[in-house]
Design a protein around this motif. Structure first.
Motif, short mmCIF file in Angstrom:
data_model
loop_
_atom_site.label_atom_id
_atom_site.label_comp_id
_atom_site.label_asym_id
_atom_site.label_seq_id
_atom_site.Cartn_x
_atom_site.Cartn_y
_atom_site.Cartn_z
N ILE A 1 0.84 -1.20 0.00
CA ILE A 1 0.00 0.00 0.00
C ILE A 1 0.87 1.25 0.00
O ILE A 1 0.64 2.21 -0.72
N ASN A 2 1.92 1.17 0.80
CA ASN A 2 2.90 2.24 0.86
C ASN A 2 3.47 2.56 -0.51
O ASN A 2 3.59 3.72 -0.90
N ASP A 3 3.81 1.51 -1.19
CA ASP A 3 4.33 1.61 -2.55
C ASP A 3 3.39 2.41 -3.43
O ASP A 3 3.81 3.30 -4.17
N TYR A 4 2.14 2.07 -3.29
CA TYR A 4 1.12 2.75 -4.10
C TYR A 4 1.08 4.22 -3.75
O TYR A 4 1.02 5.08 -4.61
N GLN A 5 1.14 4.49 -2.45
CA GLN A 5 1.11 5.89 -2.01
C GLN A 5 2.27 6.66 -2.60
O GLN A 5 2.11 7.78 -3.07
N GLN A 6 3.43 6.00 -2.59
CA GLN A 6 4.61 6.69 -3.13
C GLN A 6 4.45 6.98 -4.60
O GLN A 6 4.85 8.03 -5.07
N SER A 7 3.86 6.02 -5.31
CA SER A 7 3.69 6.25 -6.75
C SER A 7 2.75 7.41 -6.99
O SER A 7 2.89 8.15 -7.95
N LEU A 8 1.77 7.60 -6.10
CA LEU A 8 0.87 8.75 -6.22
C LEU A 8 1.63 10.03 -5.95
O LEU A 8 1.51 11.01 -6.66
#
Lengths: 368, 248, 306
Positions: free
Chosen positions: A139-146
């Motif tokens: 989920i963190n990964d996704y946040q970073q991509s955002l």
């Protein structure tokens, strides 16, 4: 010199003729690496999960897809109520459920803050912990991509552990640990046992009465084990690179050099034990209790030292394996050079010098 | 149980290990209350023969009974009716004298009452009064051996096997040990003993000498010395053992 | 010249609770080229004495010299010139006869060829098995190999701690024959044994019991010191006979010796009459009694009781 060589040759014959022990010495690292690398690893693959998506927007879909696509999770079911989640857990079908609240994307984009609920089956706390960690990191990964596309950062969690191990591979921790363990076992335990055996069968008396210098006796007894240890290091490294896919990022030469240093540390510990032990069993037991267990507990590869109570953390500092473990991790996995590990190396050199000094000084030129 | 007063009967008893014949058709009988010396050089087959008689190893062929029981079928009964003591295995060093007696009497199934009675008797006989709670470790070697012997016959076995019981013991204690053996024999316990001391061979009623797995001589010490025109058992033994072609 | 000099050696083993006196002030000396026997039962202190003389153990007090060298100060010199066969010495079981021998030759800075003359007589007997592992040799063979290993560097003094314990009569006899051949080569031999009958094979013996020397002399000298009357008695009824003899107040001791009982009387008078009286009082068949000369075991037992 001839005396010395003949002693080494004799020692080698002992090892060579005791086929059972030799077999164990050679296969032990292989078995340990494979055991820790595959069977005992705390990495969890293809865990079954369910998703309860109350928002059903672009973001929740993206996160869901990311979760399902990872090798750790296997999405088996979409559920539509908390009741259903509970039921599915009860049936033992899933180990983790992911719940997106209403207006997930809206909250995220407009308040910079959104929540995802992770429900894990905590009857197995370790696995639950691991699974929630994995999910959080994805989920963190996704946040970073955002975040990359926006000016304002969204809420970010950091996961230090994954910095150098993005795939969260367990083997990254185990390889250095097994190296420390195997070297301790082969060098310290086998050396102490082989010295004590000579005391037991009475040959030590005759050798002491010979013109051979006690110092040379010790060195001659350790050399064959040094060779076996080097063989073991080679096996472990080959296995880790070709079987476990753990590459050697840093300098191989540095790694081997440091390993030889640690081998000498272990050998001097073995000699120290043999000074006091009178029987082979005592030697074995002492090695187990004073070397093997501390290595297992305090080197940091099974249990993170940072999480231990302060007194234990202090104790861990006197365990040579801890420093070797840090060194191997730094060189092999992080790819750092000598400048990053000179402190640890110095500590290890110091320990070795002291141990070797004491053990040679205490090696008795007489009996009892 | 024991027929015709024969405690041991062996007929062509043989033990083979592969192509090697450790014990080669030995035949002999031992009578009740007899002190029977079992001699032979190292490797002559003494230990193997003794193991078969104690029910620890099955013979390859031949027949034997010990205390009236068959060595093939009734080895558990044999073990119950024999005593055993060797130089190497004797007592638990970290247990007291009393605890050792209690343990060995216990494994032979003696009742608590009987054990108590036996303990008192044994302690008195060995003049160990007041020492019951001493660890065996603290006893001198000679005492240990005497105690070990007394414990080996605590269950009144038909026969007791003694494997080099007096090695390394001082000459006085060695003789005290033999006094114990005589006393046990008088009580009707058969003694089967191996030794490296040839003067001890002369204390036996009859002596057998094994050479290369066979019994080459079996008679009373006096008759053996006459037959081999020797002045002592030592000479008899040397004459016979020198013919041996094998060693261990 | 004296090869070994021991002066008032004391050794005590201390643990937290107990102190065991292994040697309580031992003194003796051994001439060059002598076979000197230390004779005594287990626990007499023989092994401690050997370890002190081979520089492996420090005495609490007293002095000892081997070939003129102090066992404490000059331990390296001693280690270069003595041969030692410890009591429980069992060689390297997993090495062959040849490997064992050449190993010990090399660590003593020599080769098998160089001193082959010295060990030839003994080695020739085990040579057929030279490729066999030491663990598979018989007791007698192992003992011969161990002796070869202790001899291979041509020591001036040979220390043999209980070399014949647990070995059968034939091998023991052969072993002593080998020692006598070595003596001819001028090697001093200090040998310990629990077998009293081996005393007669030494030039000189020290009888030792509980850390004390009972007597040091030639075997003949020790026998000559035994002054009390000694009789050998026998009858078919051995055990009752012994009981009867022991009850007589004139009798100092009576112990079985093979087919005879050896009876020691307190004084020289009337010994014969006493025995005849004992014979009359009991029912014995084939009664027989005659005065004898003491052997070492008689002497040892008499000294033990003093």
């Amino acid at each position: 010199m001839n005396q010395f060589l003949v002693f080494v040759k004799k020692e080698w014959l002992h090892i060579w003729r005791d086929r059972r022990t030799l077999f164990i010495l050679i296969w032990m690292p292989v078995v340990q690496i494979l055991l820790y690398g595959f069977a005992l690893t705390n990495e969890v693959k293809n865990s079954k999960i369910a998703i309860f998506d109350q928002s059903r927007d672009l973001s929740t879909q993206a996160v869901s897809e990311k979760l399902a696509a990872s090798r750790y999770f296997n999405l088996i079911k979409n559920v539509y109520s908390y009741k259903e989640i509970e039921a599915t857990f009860r049936q033992g079908k899933i180990r983790l459920a992911v719940v997106f609240p209403n207006n997930f994307r809206n909250d995220l984009l407009h308040t910079n803050h959104a929540q995802i609920q992770l429900i894990a089956d905590a009857s197995d706390p370790n696995t639950a912990n691991t699974l929630t960690n994995y999910a959080s990191s994805i989920i963190n990964d996704y946040q970073q991509s955002l975040t990359q596309n926006e000016e304002l950062p969204y809420t970010i969690k950091t996961q230090v552990r994954m910095l150098y191990n993005p795939e969260l591979k367990g083997a990254y921790n185990f390889v250095p640990g097994v190296m420390a363990l195997v070297l301790m076992l082969v060098c310290a335990m086998m050396t102490s046992i082989s010295i004590v055996r000579e005391k037991e069968i009475g040959t030590m008396e005759v050798i002491l009465v010979s013109p051979l210098k006690p110092f040379r006796i010790i060195i001659a007894k350790t050399i064959p084990y040094l060779i076996v240890s080097l063989l073991n290091i080679a096996t472990i490294l080959l296995l880790s690179v070709f079987v476990l896919d753990v590459p050697i990022v840093g300098s191989l030469l540095l790694l081997i050099g440091e390993s030889i240093l640690f081998t000498v540390t272990a050998l001097s510990l073995g000699i120290l034990i043999s000074n006091t032990a009178k029987t082979q069993q005592t030697a074995q037991f002492t090695s187990m209790m004073s070397l093997f267990l501390p290595t297992l507990l305090f080197s940091g590869f099974l249990f993170p030292v940072e999480n231990m109570p302060i007194p234990l953390q202090v104790i861990s500092n006197i365990v040579p394996a801890k420093w070797y473990y840090i060194i191997v991790k730094s060189v092999m996995i992080k790819g750092l050079g000598f400048s990053a590990i000179w402190k640890e190396t110095l500590i290890l050199v110091g320990m070795t010098a002291v141990l070797l000094g004491i053990s040679i000084k205490n090696f008795k030129i007489r009996l009892s | 149980m024991v027929q015709n007063n024969k405690v041991i009967t062996a007929k062509e008893l043989t033990k083979k290990f592969g192509a090697f014949t450790a014990v080669d058709k030995i035949s002999f009988e031992v009578e009740k209350g007899e002190i029977f010396g079992f001699l032979g050089a190292n490797g002559a087959g003494k230990t193997t023969a003794m193991r078969m008689l104690c029910g620890l190893s099955l013979p390859s062929s031949g027949e034997a009974t010990v205390a009236g029981y068959d060595v093939y079928k009734e080895n558990e009964l044999i073990k119950k009716n024999i005593g055993y003591m060797s130089q190497k295995f004797s007592l638990y060093e970290d247990l007291t004298i009393k605890e050792n007696i209690r343990f060995y009497a216990g494994i032979y199934g003696l009742s608590d009452e009987k054990i108590k009675e036996k303990t008192e008797l044994l302690v008195k006989e060995l003049h160990l009064e007041g020492e019951e709670k001493t660890l065996v470790r603290a006893l001198p070697l000679g005492w240990k051996q005497k105690l070990a012997f007394s414990i080996a016959i605590v269950h009144d076995p038909a026969i007791v096997f003694l494997d080099e019981p007096t090695g390394g013991v001082d000459p006085i204690t060695r003789r005290e040990f033999w006094t114990l053996i005589y006393e046990a024999a008088e009580r009707g316990i058969t003694i089967f003993v191996t030794t490296h001391y040839m003067d001890e061979a002369e204390y036996c009623n009859r002596v057998s000498i094994m050479v290369d797995g066979r019994i080459d001589a079996l008679d009373s010490p006096a008759n053996l010395m006459k037959t081999y025109s020797a002045g002592s058992m030592d000479e008899v033994f040397l004459q016979l053992a020198r013919k041996a072609s094998r060693s261990e | 010249m004296q090869s070994i000099v021991v002066e008032n050696i004391i050794k005590t083993y201390r643990t937290k609770k107990t102190a065991v006196d292994a040697l309580k002030g031992i003194s003796f000396s051994v001439d060059k080229g002598e076979i000197f026997g230390i004779i005594g039962p287990d626990g007499a202190g023989k092994t401690s004495l050997f370890r002190i003389l081979t520089t492996l153990l420090l005495a609490d007090s007293g002095k000892a010299f081997v070939d003129g060298f102090d066992v404490v100060k000059d331990y390296t010199a001693i280690r270069n010139r003595v041969g030692y066969m410890p009591g429980k010495f069992s060689l390297y079981q997993d090495l062959s006869v040849q490997e064992n021998l050449s190993f010990f030759a090399t660590i003593f800075n020599t080769t098998i060829e160089k001193n082959y003359d010295l060990i030839k007589d003994i080695y020739i007997q085990i040579e057929p098995f030279k490729d066999r592992r030491a663990g598979q040799l018989s007791g007698g063979m192992k003992q011969k190999l161990a002796l070869c290993c202790a001899l291979i560097h041509k020591p001036s003094v040979l220390f043999l701690d209980e070399p014949t314990t647990g070995v059968d009569a034939v091998s023991r006899k052969e072993f002593w024959e080998m020692l006598h051949r070595l003596k001819l080569q001028g090697i001093t031999i200090l040998v310990s044994t629990p077998y009293m009958d081996e005393a007669g094979l030494c030039d000189k013996v020290a009888l030792i019991q509980k850390g004390k020397i009972l007597s040091v002399n030639s075997p003949e000298g020790i026998a000559a010191d035994f002054t009390k009357p000694l009789w050998a008695v026998r009858a078919v009824e051995m055990f009752p006979l012994m009981k009867a003899i022991k009850q007589d107040p004139m009798v100092e001791s009576c112990y079985p010796f093979g087919q005879f009982h050896h009876v020691v009387f307190k004084s020289a008078e009337n010994a014969k009459e006493k025995l005849e009286q004992i014979q009359k009082n009991g029912k014995y068949t084939q009664f027989e009694a005659h005065a004898i000369k003491p052997n070492i075991e008689d002497c040892f037992m008499a000294l033990m009781q003093e």
